[in-house]
Design a protein around this motif. Structure first.
Motif, PDB file in Angstrom:
ATOM      1  N   THR A   1      -5.204  25.302   5.387  1.00 31.57           N
ATOM      2  CA  THR A   1      -4.204  25.582   4.337  1.00 31.57           C
ATOM      3  C   THR A   1      -4.691  25.185   2.952  1.00 31.57           C
ATOM      4  OG1 THR A   1      -3.203  23.444   4.793  1.00 31.57           O
ATOM      5  CG2 THR A   1      -2.255  25.372   5.868  1.00 31.57           C
ATOM      6  N   GLY A   2      -5.897  24.599   2.851  1.00 27.69           N
ATOM      7  CA  GLY A   2      -6.513  24.328   1.546  1.00 27.69           C
ATOM      8  C   GLY A   2      -5.918  23.150   0.827  1.00 27.69           C
ATOM      9  N   GLU A   3      -6.058  23.179  -0.523  1.00 31.14           N
ATOM     10  CA  GLU A   3      -5.630  22.051  -1.340  1.00 31.14           C
ATOM     11  C   GLU A   3      -4.142  21.807  -1.267  1.00 31.14           C
ATOM     12  OE1 GLU A   3      -7.436  24.535  -2.259  1.00 31.14           O
ATOM     13  OE2 GLU A   3      -9.117  23.978  -3.549  1.00 31.14           O
ATOM     14  N   GLN A   4      -3.387  22.770  -0.901  1.00 34.48           N
ATOM     15  CA  GLN A   4      -1.945  22.624  -0.882  1.00 34.48           C
ATOM     16  C   GLN A   4      -1.432  21.956   0.393  1.00 34.48           C
ATOM     17  OE1 GLN A   4      -0.123  23.283  -3.507  1.00 34.48           O
ATOM     18  NE2 GLN A   4      -1.977  23.929  -4.606  1.00 34.48           N
ATOM     19  N   SER A   5      -2.291  21.685   1.420  1.00 29.88           N
ATOM     20  CA  SER A   5      -1.848  21.058   2.678  1.00 29.88           C
ATOM     21  C   SER A   5      -1.530  19.590   2.449  1.00 29.88           C
ATOM     22  CB  SER A   5      -2.937  21.193   3.741  1.00 29.88           C
ATOM     23  OG  SER A   5      -4.063  20.436   3.374  1.00 29.88           O
ATOM     24  N   ILE A   6      -0.676  19.047   3.310  1.00 35.03           N
ATOM     25  CA  ILE A   6      -0.259  17.644   3.175  1.00 35.03           C
ATOM     26  C   ILE A   6      -1.449  16.713   3.320  1.00 35.03           C
ATOM     27  CG2 ILE A   6       1.108  15.817   4.255  1.00 35.03           C
ATOM     28  CD1 ILE A   6       3.177  17.942   4.971  1.00 35.03           C
TER      29      ILE A   6
ATOM     30  N   LYS B   1       5.157  21.649  -3.458  1.00 32.42           N
ATOM     31  CA  LYS B   1       4.663  21.821  -4.810  1.00 32.42           C
ATOM     32  C   LYS B   1       4.068  20.548  -5.401  1.00 32.42           C
ATOM     33  CE  LYS B   1       7.738  25.637  -6.053  1.00 32.42           C
ATOM     34  NZ  LYS B   1       8.744  26.127  -7.019  1.00 32.42           N
ATOM     35  N   ASN B   2       4.615  19.378  -5.082  1.00 32.25           N
ATOM     36  CA  ASN B   2       4.133  18.168  -5.739  1.00 32.25           C
ATOM     37  C   ASN B   2       4.316  16.936  -4.854  1.00 32.25           C
ATOM     38  OD1 ASN B   2       6.921  17.334  -6.081  1.00 32.25           O
ATOM     39  ND2 ASN B   2       7.009  18.866  -7.768  1.00 32.25           N
ATOM     40  N   VAL B   3       3.876  15.794  -5.371  1.00 24.18           N
ATOM     41  CA  VAL B   3       3.976  14.498  -4.699  1.00 24.18           C
ATOM     42  C   VAL B   3       4.636  13.515  -5.658  1.00 24.18           C
ATOM     43  CG1 VAL B   3       2.723  12.610  -3.581  1.00 24.18           C
ATOM     44  CG2 VAL B   3       1.904  14.967  -3.355  1.00 24.18           C
ATOM     45  N   ARG B   4       5.640  12.773  -5.154  1.00 21.77           N
ATOM     46  CA  ARG B   4       6.341  11.786  -5.991  1.00 21.77           C
ATOM     47  C   ARG B   4       6.043  10.393  -5.437  1.00 21.77           C
ATOM     48  NH1 ARG B   4      11.685   9.628  -6.083  1.00 21.77           N
ATOM     49  NH2 ARG B   4      12.438   9.202  -8.213  1.00 21.77           N
TER      50      ARG B   4
ATOM     51  N   THR C   1      10.392  -2.167 -16.595  1.00 25.17           N
ATOM     52  CA  THR C   1      10.079  -3.552 -16.184  1.00 25.17           C
ATOM     53  C   THR C   1      11.049  -4.010 -15.095  1.00 25.17           C
ATOM     54  OG1 THR C   1       9.292  -4.027 -18.416  1.00 25.17           O
ATOM     55  CG2 THR C   1       9.784  -5.914 -17.015  1.00 25.17           C
ATOM     56  N   LYS C   2      10.488  -4.565 -14.019  1.00 26.17           N
ATOM     57  CA  LYS C   2      11.280  -5.124 -12.914  1.00 26.17           C
ATOM     58  C   LYS C   2      10.898  -6.596 -12.749  1.00 26.17           C
ATOM     59  CE  LYS C   2      11.599  -0.802 -10.294  1.00 26.17           C
ATOM     60  NZ  LYS C   2      11.320  -0.164  -8.985  1.00 26.17           N
ATOM     61  N   GLY C   3      11.614  -7.447 -13.443  1.00 25.91           N
ATOM     62  CA  GLY C   3      11.269  -8.874 -13.410  1.00 25.91           C
ATOM     63  C   GLY C   3       9.912  -9.100 -14.030  1.00 25.91           C
ATOM     64  N   THR C   4       8.974  -9.642 -13.210  1.00 29.06           N
ATOM     65  CA  THR C   4       7.608  -9.878 -13.696  1.00 29.06           C
ATOM     66  C   THR C   4       6.698  -8.700 -13.423  1.00 29.06           C
ATOM     67  OG1 THR C   4       7.019 -10.924 -11.616  1.00 29.06           O
ATOM     68  CG2 THR C   4       7.866 -12.362 -13.374  1.00 29.06           C
ATOM     69  N   ARG C   5       7.196  -7.688 -12.744  1.00 23.91           N
ATOM     70  CA  ARG C   5       6.398  -6.519 -12.378  1.00 23.91           C
ATOM     71  C   ARG C   5       6.760  -5.329 -13.300  1.00 23.91           C
ATOM     72  NH1 ARG C   5       2.245  -7.099  -8.946  1.00 23.91           N
ATOM     73  NH2 ARG C   5       2.686  -5.111  -7.927  1.00 23.91           N
ATOM     74  N   ASP C   6       5.821  -4.353 -13.380  1.00 23.05           N
ATOM     75  CA  ASP C   6       6.024  -3.133 -14.179  1.00 23.05           C
ATOM     76  C   ASP C   6       6.183  -1.953 -13.211  1.00 23.05           C
ATOM     77  OD1 ASP C   6       6.064  -1.896 -16.901  1.00 23.05           O
ATOM     78  OD2 ASP C   6       4.396  -0.751 -16.057  1.00 23.05           O
ATOM     79  N   GLY C   7       7.416  -1.474 -13.034  1.00 25.60           N
ATOM     80  CA  GLY C   7       7.680  -0.371 -12.113  1.00 25.60           C
ATOM     81  C   GLY C   7       7.402   1.000 -12.727  1.00 25.60           C
ATOM     82  N   PHE C   8       7.111   1.958 -11.811  1.00 28.16           N
ATOM     83  CA  PHE C   8       6.828   3.296 -12.301  1.00 28.16           C
ATOM     84  C   PHE C   8       7.262   4.339 -11.282  1.00 28.16           C
ATOM     85  CE2 PHE C   8       3.023   2.206  -9.907  1.00 28.16           C
ATOM     86  CZ  PHE C   8       2.769   3.361  -9.199  1.00 28.16           C
ATOM     87  N   THR C   9       7.501   5.550 -11.761  1.00 27.42           N
ATOM     88  CA  THR C   9       7.726   6.709 -10.911  1.00 27.42           C
ATOM     89  C   THR C   9       6.806   7.804 -11.426  1.00 27.42           C
ATOM     90  OG1 THR C   9      10.030   6.122 -10.565  1.00 27.42           O
ATOM     91  CG2 THR C   9       9.402   8.395 -10.088  1.00 27.42           C
ATOM     92  N   LEU C  10       5.959   8.349 -10.540  1.00 22.95           N
ATOM     93  CA  LEU C  10       4.925   9.302 -10.945  1.00 22.95           C
ATOM     94  C   LEU C  10       5.012  10.550 -10.104  1.00 22.95           C
ATOM     95  CD1 LEU C  10       2.327   9.888 -12.592  1.00 22.95           C
ATOM     96  CD2 LEU C  10       1.045   8.788 -10.737  1.00 22.95           C
ATOM     97  N   THR C  11       5.002  11.732 -10.735  1.00 22.44           N
ATOM     98  CA  THR C  11       5.015  13.029 -10.043  1.00 22.44           C
ATOM     99  C   THR C  11       3.705  13.746 -10.362  1.00 22.44           C
ATOM    100  OG1 THR C  11       7.400  13.180 -10.254  1.00 22.44           O
ATOM    101  CG2 THR C  11       6.222  15.195  -9.684  1.00 22.44           C
ATOM    102  N   VAL C  12       2.944  14.081  -9.273  1.00 22.51           N
ATOM    103  CA  VAL C  12       1.636  14.726  -9.432  1.00 22.51           C
ATOM    104  C   VAL C  12       1.522  15.903  -8.508  1.00 22.51           C
ATOM    105  CG1 VAL C  12       0.486  12.588 -10.180  1.00 22.51           C
ATOM    106  CG2 VAL C  12       0.561  13.191  -7.746  1.00 22.51           C
ATOM    107  N   SER C  13       0.509  16.745  -8.793  1.00 24.27           N
ATOM    108  CA  SER C  13       0.188  17.868  -7.891  1.00 24.27           C
ATOM    109  C   SER C  13      -1.305  18.110  -7.967  1.00 24.27           C
ATOM    110  CB  SER C  13       0.944  19.135  -8.316  1.00 24.27           C
ATOM    111  OG  SER C  13       0.464  19.592  -9.548  1.00 24.27           O
ATOM    112  N   PRO C  14      -1.898  18.647  -6.863  1.00 23.71           N
ATOM    113  CA  PRO C  14      -3.349  18.911  -6.873  1.00 23.71           C
ATOM    114  C   PRO C  14      -3.690  19.906  -7.975  1.00 23.71           C
ATOM    115  CG  PRO C  14      -2.473  19.017  -4.661  1.00 23.71           C
ATOM    116  CD  PRO C  14      -1.280  18.937  -5.547  1.00 23.71           C
ATOM    117  N   LYS C  15      -4.865  19.728  -8.573  1.00 26.09           N
ATOM    118  CA  LYS C  15      -5.324  20.643  -9.600  1.00 26.09           C
ATOM    119  C   LYS C  15      -5.631  22.000  -8.979  1.00 26.09           C
ATOM    120  CE  LYS C  15      -7.281  17.330 -12.856  1.00 26.09           C
ATOM    121  NZ  LYS C  15      -8.498  16.904 -13.564  1.00 26.09           N
ATOM    122  N   LYS C  16      -5.270  23.051  -9.713  1.00 27.74           N
ATOM    123  CA  LYS C  16      -5.487  24.413  -9.215  1.00 27.74           C
ATOM    124  C   LYS C  16      -6.862  24.896  -9.602  1.00 27.74           C
ATOM    125  CE  LYS C  16      -0.602  25.581  -9.364  1.00 27.74           C
ATOM    126  NZ  LYS C  16       0.429  26.469  -9.879  1.00 27.74           N
TER     127      LYS C  16
END
Length: 484
Positions: free
Chosen positions: A400-405, A435-438, A469-484
């Protein structure tokens, strides 16, 4: 090499209320040569006499095969009025811009409904003495409409006496010590003119006379008055007369006036053109029509009613017509050239289009029915597909190529391995869609979070990101997808 003088035919018309005398003259550097002369008249019950006259003139020119490029009209004195007016200016443009106000002041009447033409008689420190002619605008409109219906647009419409003076200036000659006054009588009109046109010497006067009036007495009364009014100018010393009835006694008139009086022969003035007078055309009428045909040749200011009422636009209209023809021709030429080169381009592109059509069918077959790209390069897409197939065969990618899990997880873990230890990375959640990964997690600080983002950017496209910021930690949410 000498060039031939340019020749043009001018039509001069002496226009009365029920009759017209017409002279068609060929003008060149050698002078005037009459090629046709005739007289037309209408009855009083023919409806619009002016329109009937114009129609007769055109018809008679056609019958005589007379062609012409310019038309000038000299109006009979019954159409207009003549006035003596003084202007404070000597410059012609200044006089023209103020003549209507000066005339209105001199006549003490409204001049809104009249067209004005003027001639400068003399100029000095106190201004200029003018002869002003006025004609009702309705008369002008009637004449222009009547001639316009017969496809004639007169360039000049002037007083008859002005045309007569032009003719006498052109044809007469006299000794240097002579200062003559010309007195001419047709069947119904009288004219006084002084030839020469120099400052202080120009004079024009026209009036209606009856056939029963004693013309000798009229001259005996008027000539002394004219001499007296010419203040500052040399006195007239001779009188040259012509009477269509032949009723003048020159010798007796000379004794009465105390100056030399001589008869003039207008046929002699006409010279080689005198044959035209044998067709029943009056000598004075012929002279006026001939003088009208000469209009426009002089560089002096013209006495033209059209300058004040509906200026002649013939030359401008002709220029616009010529420009229109040239523009249309240019457009046609451009269209032909455009069509020619378009055909050439189509013929040059025909092999390319045929190859593209055949290639598009083969492209769709290879790419599993995908349409041939209109903008992107099909070669690049085929090259990419070729690399993907090679990667699958080598085991680097699944079917299924780059789009496979699996492929997506591989790219994610590769990014984690590059930055996990340095950033103290903690991953809370990974969500994978078609389509993407979160990815949801946190790091030790904001700088470490940015390093995580940079690690993903190497092999994946960052679609969205958010950090807090979550207390002493730096939280994040990132959405990415494989390059075409």
């Amino acid at each position: 090499m000498k060039t031939k003088p340019q020749i043009q035919n001018n039509l001069g018309i002496y226009l009365g209320r029920k009759s017209a005398t017409v002279v068609c003259a060929s003008l060149s550097g050698k002078g005037q040569d009459v090629v046709g002369c005739f007289e037309v008249s209408v009855e009083s019950d023919e409806g619009s006499s002016m329109e009937a006259l114009a129609s007769l003139i055109v018809r008679s020119c056609g019958e005589r095969k007379l062609s012409f490029s310019r038309v000038s009209v000299a109006l009979d004195c019954s159409f207009f009025m003549q006035h003596n007016v003084h202007s404070e200016f000597n410059d012609v443009k200044q006089i023209a811009s103020t003549i209507r106000f000066d005339t209105e002041e001199a006549l003490a009447t409204d001049v809104t409904d009249v067209a004005i033409a003027f001639r400068i008689n003399s100029s000095g420190d106190k201004g200029s003495d003018l002869t002003v002619f006025t004609v009702n605008k309705e008369v002008m409109r009637e004449i222009l409409v009547a001639f316009g219906k017969n496809n004639i647009d007169p360039e000049f419409i002037e007083p008859d006496v002005n045309a007569l003076l032009r003719y006498i200036d052109e044809k007469s000659s006299f000794a240097e010590d002579e200062r003559p006054l010309f007195g001419l009588f047709s069947d119904h009109n009288g004219y006084f003119v002084i030839s020469g046109g120099e400052a202080g010497e120009s004079l024009m006067r026209t009036f209606v006379v009856s056939s029963s009036q004693d013309r000798g007495k009229l001259l005996g009364r008027e000539v002394p008055v004219i001499n007296a009014l010419r203040s500052g100018a040399e006195a007239l010393n001779c009188l040259k007369v012509f009477d269509s009835f032949g009723s003048l006694n020159s010798e007796q008139l000379g004794e009465q006036l105390g100056m030399g009086v001589s008869d003039i022969d207008l046929k002699e003035f006409a010279g080689s053109q005198s044959q035209a007078l044998a067709d029943g055309v009056g000598a004075v009428e012929f002279s006026i029509a001939s003088g009208s045909a000469l209009s426009g040749l002089s560089k002096s200011v013209s006495v033209n009613f059209r300058s004040d009422f509906m200026p002649f636009m013939g030359k401008k209209i002709q220029m616009l017509k010529n420009l229109k023809v040239v523009s249309i021709s240019a457009v046609v030429v451009l269209l032909i050239l455009g069509a020619y080169y378009q055909i050439k381009l189509t013929q040059a592109n025909k092999p390319r289009n045929q190859l593209r059509e055949r290639f598009s069918k083969e492209y769709s077959a290879v790419m599993m029915g995908e349409k041939f790209p209109a903008r992107r390069s099909p070669v690049k897409k085929l090259s990419g597909e070729h690399r993907r197939i090679k990667n699958i065969k080598s085991g680097q990618l699944s079917v299924t190529g780059e789009q496979s899990i699996g492929a997506k997880l591989t790219l994610i873990f590769e990014a984690f391995n590059k930055c996990a230890l340095q950033t103290n990375l903690n991953v809370e959640k990974i969500s994978i869609t078609a389509k993407n990964v979160r990815i949801v997690g946190d790091t030790s600080n904001r700088k470490s979070t940015l390093k995580v983002f940079d690690a993903f950017r190497e092999k994946m496209e960052v679609l969205q990101y958010r950090y807090d910021t979550k207390g002493t930690r730096d939280g994040f949410t990132l959405t990415v997808s494989p390059k075409k």
